[in-house]
Every structure is written in structure tokens, then in C-alpha cells.
Design an enzyme around this catalytic site. Structure first.
Site, PDB file in Angstrom:
ATOM      1  N   ASP A 139       0.754  -1.333  -0.146  1.00 37.65           N
ATOM      2  CA  ASP A 139      -0.064  -0.108  -0.047  1.00 37.65           C
ATOM      3  C   ASP A 139       0.817   1.479  -0.016  1.00 37.65           C
ATOM      4  O   ASP A 139       2.021   1.177   0.488  1.00 37.65           O
ATOM      5  CB  ASP A 139      -1.032   0.035   1.212  1.00 37.65           C
ATOM      6  CG  ASP A 139      -2.163   0.898   0.936  1.00 37.65           C
ATOM      7  OD1 ASP A 139      -2.380   1.388   0.077  1.00 37.65           O
ATOM      8  OD2 ASP A 139      -2.743   1.038   2.282  1.00 37.65           O
ATOM      9  N   ASN A 152     -10.838  -2.937  -5.613  1.00 38.83           N
ATOM     10  CA  ASN A 152      -9.942  -1.834  -6.259  1.00 38.83           C
ATOM     11  C   ASN A 152     -10.546  -1.634  -7.817  1.00 38.83           C
ATOM     12  O   ASN A 152     -10.323  -0.755  -8.557  1.00 38.83           O
ATOM     13  CB  ASN A 152      -8.468  -2.213  -6.668  1.00 38.83           C
ATOM     14  CG  ASN A 152      -7.686  -2.153  -5.425  1.00 38.83           C
ATOM     15  OD1 ASN A 152      -6.788  -3.100  -5.074  1.00 38.83           O
ATOM     16  ND2 ASN A 152      -8.216  -1.383  -4.658  1.00 38.83           N
TER      17      ASN A 152
HETATM   18  C1  IPE Z   1      -5.310  -2.932  -0.430  1.00 41.33           C
HETATM   19  O1  IPE Z   1      -4.894  -1.706  -0.500  1.00 41.33           O
HETATM   20  C2  IPE Z   1      -5.441  -3.897  -1.488  1.00 41.33           C
HETATM   21  C3  IPE Z   1      -4.074  -3.808  -2.194  1.00 41.33           C
HETATM   22  C4  IPE Z   1      -2.935  -3.579  -1.679  1.00 41.33           C
HETATM   23  C5  IPE Z   1      -4.025  -4.524  -3.560  1.00 41.33           C
HETATM   24  P1  IPE Z   1      -6.086  -0.513  -0.745  1.00 41.33           P
HETATM   25  O2  IPE Z   1      -5.291   0.936  -0.690  1.00 41.33           O
HETATM   26  O3  IPE Z   1      -7.087  -0.746  -1.865  1.00 41.33           O
HETATM   27  O4  IPE Z   1      -6.910  -0.538   0.817  1.00 41.33           O
HETATM   28  P2  IPE Z   1      -7.824   0.407   1.389  1.00 41.33           P
HETATM   29  O5  IPE Z   1      -8.898   0.740   0.275  1.00 41.33           O
HETATM   30  O6  IPE Z   1      -7.084   1.628   1.734  1.00 41.33           O
HETATM   31  O7  IPE Z   1      -8.365  -0.055   2.545  1.00 41.33           O
HETATM   32  C1  IPE Z   2      -1.259   0.061  -3.634  1.00 42.03           C
HETATM   33  O1  IPE Z   2      -1.248   1.572  -3.675  1.00 42.03           O
HETATM   34  C2  IPE Z   2      -1.700  -0.352  -4.689  1.00 42.03           C
HETATM   35  C3  IPE Z   2      -2.977  -0.823  -5.047  1.00 42.03           C
HETATM   36  C4  IPE Z   2      -3.966  -0.938  -4.282  1.00 42.03           C
HETATM   37  C5  IPE Z   2      -3.328  -1.302  -6.478  1.00 42.03           C
HETATM   38  P1  IPE Z   2      -2.396   2.573  -3.357  1.00 42.03           P
HETATM   39  O2  IPE Z   2      -2.660   3.009  -4.831  1.00 42.03           O
HETATM   40  O3  IPE Z   2      -3.744   2.173  -2.560  1.00 42.03           O
HETATM   41  O4  IPE Z   2      -1.868   3.758  -2.668  1.00 42.03           O
HETATM   42  P2  IPE Z   2      -2.346   4.841  -1.649  1.00 42.03           P
HETATM   43  O5  IPE Z   2      -3.140   3.815  -0.691  1.00 42.03           O
HETATM   44  O6  IPE Z   2      -3.583   5.536  -2.697  1.00 42.03           O
HETATM   45  O7  IPE Z   2      -1.278   5.738  -1.356  1.00 42.03           O
HETATM   46 MG    MG Z   3      -4.176   2.158  -0.722  1.00 44.95          MG
END
Ligand code: IPE
Ligand code: IPE
Ligand code: MG
Length: 253
Positions: free
Chosen positions: A23, A71
């Protein structure tokens, strides 16, 4: 590398299976005034680093949460860019995985992914299936609740077909219908970016996992960061409902 980052010497203290909720790509990009996709691009580099770092540190299986069932709710452009990056990554890695003897497996509703991605996944998993030393598991279109629902449906079908008997309905029996059938449960679950939630990841399998949360944003996650997580894990006592004395009777005296 600081003392804290040392790899534990006792192999029994090394987690066999590490799972990571990657994340913070978006925030990494935002901090630099870059588009979110640039964070994802750098995130792919961190995936490469983690894949080899985990193996160097003695881990046997690494599961990476790459795309959740939730996602899909992100802006269409971002989802499209993520799928494009995934396809590019798989195209590049196929040869590397074969060369480096990395077995690739997946968990998630793979049939919901774009057909190009599905084809590459099928080819890569088939060509690397005989490697036994180290496995990379990509969680793609993965959600723990979807997984349980899918497993329940498959289990119900097996009951109806008579291949399962209602009286035998134990966890061992049911868990064969999860995406993770045949995989060991994760010992250590890491989440980067400072968030302290599970976000629908391996809810059943992480029943007795140790959790490790780090503020490091995924694109910055290094081998030293992984080593620090493993070192932290190695200092913990996993009691599985028992007492410390039961686990170490001699030391407790
Ligand atoms: C969790 O991250 C999913 C992945 C790392 C693929 P998200 O960024 O989607 O999670 P939330 O929405 O903050 O809980
Ligand atoms: C994790 O990074 C990647 C996926 C969930 C695909 P994020 O895209 O969730 O990054 P933040 O949480 O917006 O920083
Ligand atoms: Mg995220």
C-alpha cells in the site's frame, strides 16, 4: 544495515510464508507531485525487489496483494493503467521466473481479469509449476469474502455430487475449496504505508499470522525493510492459544 535488520540465524525463526499488503503507491506519487500511475510503476520495481529479497532472506513463499476485488471501484483510468502495468510486468517476468526458478501461483477470481493478463498468467504458472524452492503468489482480483463465497459454492456442489459428506465438514475439508488450497498459511502479514487494516486480505488464512505494520510507502520498501519485519517476527512468541510455559517448559522453570 542496523542490528535490528539482521536476518535471524535460526531458520525456524524465519517465516516460511510472508504475505504483503502493498500500500502507498498513490501517496508516494502525490508527495512528489507525480500522477498516481507513476507510484504504481515504481511499485512494480518494489515487487521485483521484494521477490528476490524474500528468497535471499530464507522465505519460501511470498504472497503479494496486487489488486483487490474492491479496487475495481477506482477511477476507470487508474484500473486500466494497473491492468496495463500487470500485463507488462508478466511479459517481462516470464523469462526471469523460468531462469531464476521462481514458481508463480495466483489467488483471486482470475477469470475476472482482462484476457491478455489471464493468458500470461496461465503461461507463466504452467512454465514454472515444477519449481519447488520458492513460490511467488500474486493476489489478483482477490477478496477474502469473495473467496469464502466461491469456496462455499464449490463445497456445496461437492456435497450435492456426493464427493464430500456433510458429516465431514471440518475446516481441513472446507479449506481445500479456497483459492489457497495446498498453500501453507501466512506466518507474517506485512502492510506498508501506515494503514493498520486488513482490507479483505486472507482473513481465514491469517487466523494465526503475526502482523507487522510499517509507515514505509510501498515504492520505497527495501530489502532492509523486509529484513526488519522478519527480525521483528523472529522475536515474537506464537502461542496458538497455549501458555508460554507450555511452549518452553524448560525456560519457564
Ligand atoms: C489494499 O489496498 C489492496 C491492495 C494492496 C491491492 P487499498 O489501498 O485498496 O486498501 P484500502 O482501500 O485503503 O483499505
Ligand atoms: C497500493 O497503493 C496499490 C493498489 C492498491 C493497487 P495505493 O494505490 O492504494 O496507494 P494509496 O493508498 O492511494 O497511497
Ligand atoms: Mg491504498
Amino acid at each position: 544495515m542496523s542490528q535490528e535488520c539482521q536476518v535471524p540465524q535460526d531458520p525456524s525463526q524465519t517465516p516460511r510464508h510472508v504475505a504483503i499488503i502493498m500500500d502507498g503507491n498513490g501517496r508516494w506519487a502525490k508527495q512528489r507531485g507525480l500522477p498516481r500511475i507513476e507510484g504504481h510503476r515504481r511499485g512494480v520495481e518494489a515487487v521485483r525487489t521484494a521477490t528476490y529479497a524474500a528468497r535471499d532472506l530464507g522465505v519460501k513463499m511470498l504472497t503479494l496483494y496486487a489488486f483487490s476485488a474492491e479496487n475495481w471501484n477506482r477511477p476507470k483510468d487508474e484500473v486500466g493503467a494497473l491492468m496495463g502495468l500487470l500485463e507488462l510486468y508478466l511479459k517481462k517476468e516470464l523469462e526471469t521466473f523460468v531462469r531464476d526458478k521462481v514458481r508463480l501461483q495466483t489467488i483471486g477470481r482470475i477469470e475476472g481479469l482482462p484476457s491478455g493478463v489471464q493468458r500470461l498468467l496461465a503461461a507463466t504458472t504452467a512454465e514454472t509449476r515444477h519449481f519447488t524452492d520458492y513460490t511467488l503468489v500474486l493476489a489478483l482480483n482477490y477478496g477474502a469474502r469473495t473467496e469464502v463465497a466461491d469456496a462455499a459454492r464449490a463445497y456445496a456442489a461437492a456435497l450435492a455430487a456426493g464427493t464430500e459428506k456433510p458429516g465431514d465438514a471440518t475446516w481441513e475439508c472446507f479449506s481445500k475449496y479456497l483459492y489457497t488450497a495446498g498453500m501453507p498459511d501466512p506466518d507474517l502479514v506485512i502492510r506498508t504505508s501506515g494503514e493498520t487494516r486488513v482490507s479483505n486480505f486472507l482473513l481465514m488464512q491469517a487466523a494465526y499470522a503475526e502482523f507487522y505494520f510499517t509507515p514505509v510507502l510501498w515504492p520505497d520498501f527495501s530489502k532492509a525493510d523486509l529484513a526488519a519485519a522478519i527480525a521483528d517476527f523472529s522475536r515474537r512468541e506464537r502461542r496458538y492459544g497455549m501458555t508460554s510455559e507450555q511452549l518452553k517448559p524448560a525456560a519457564a522453570k
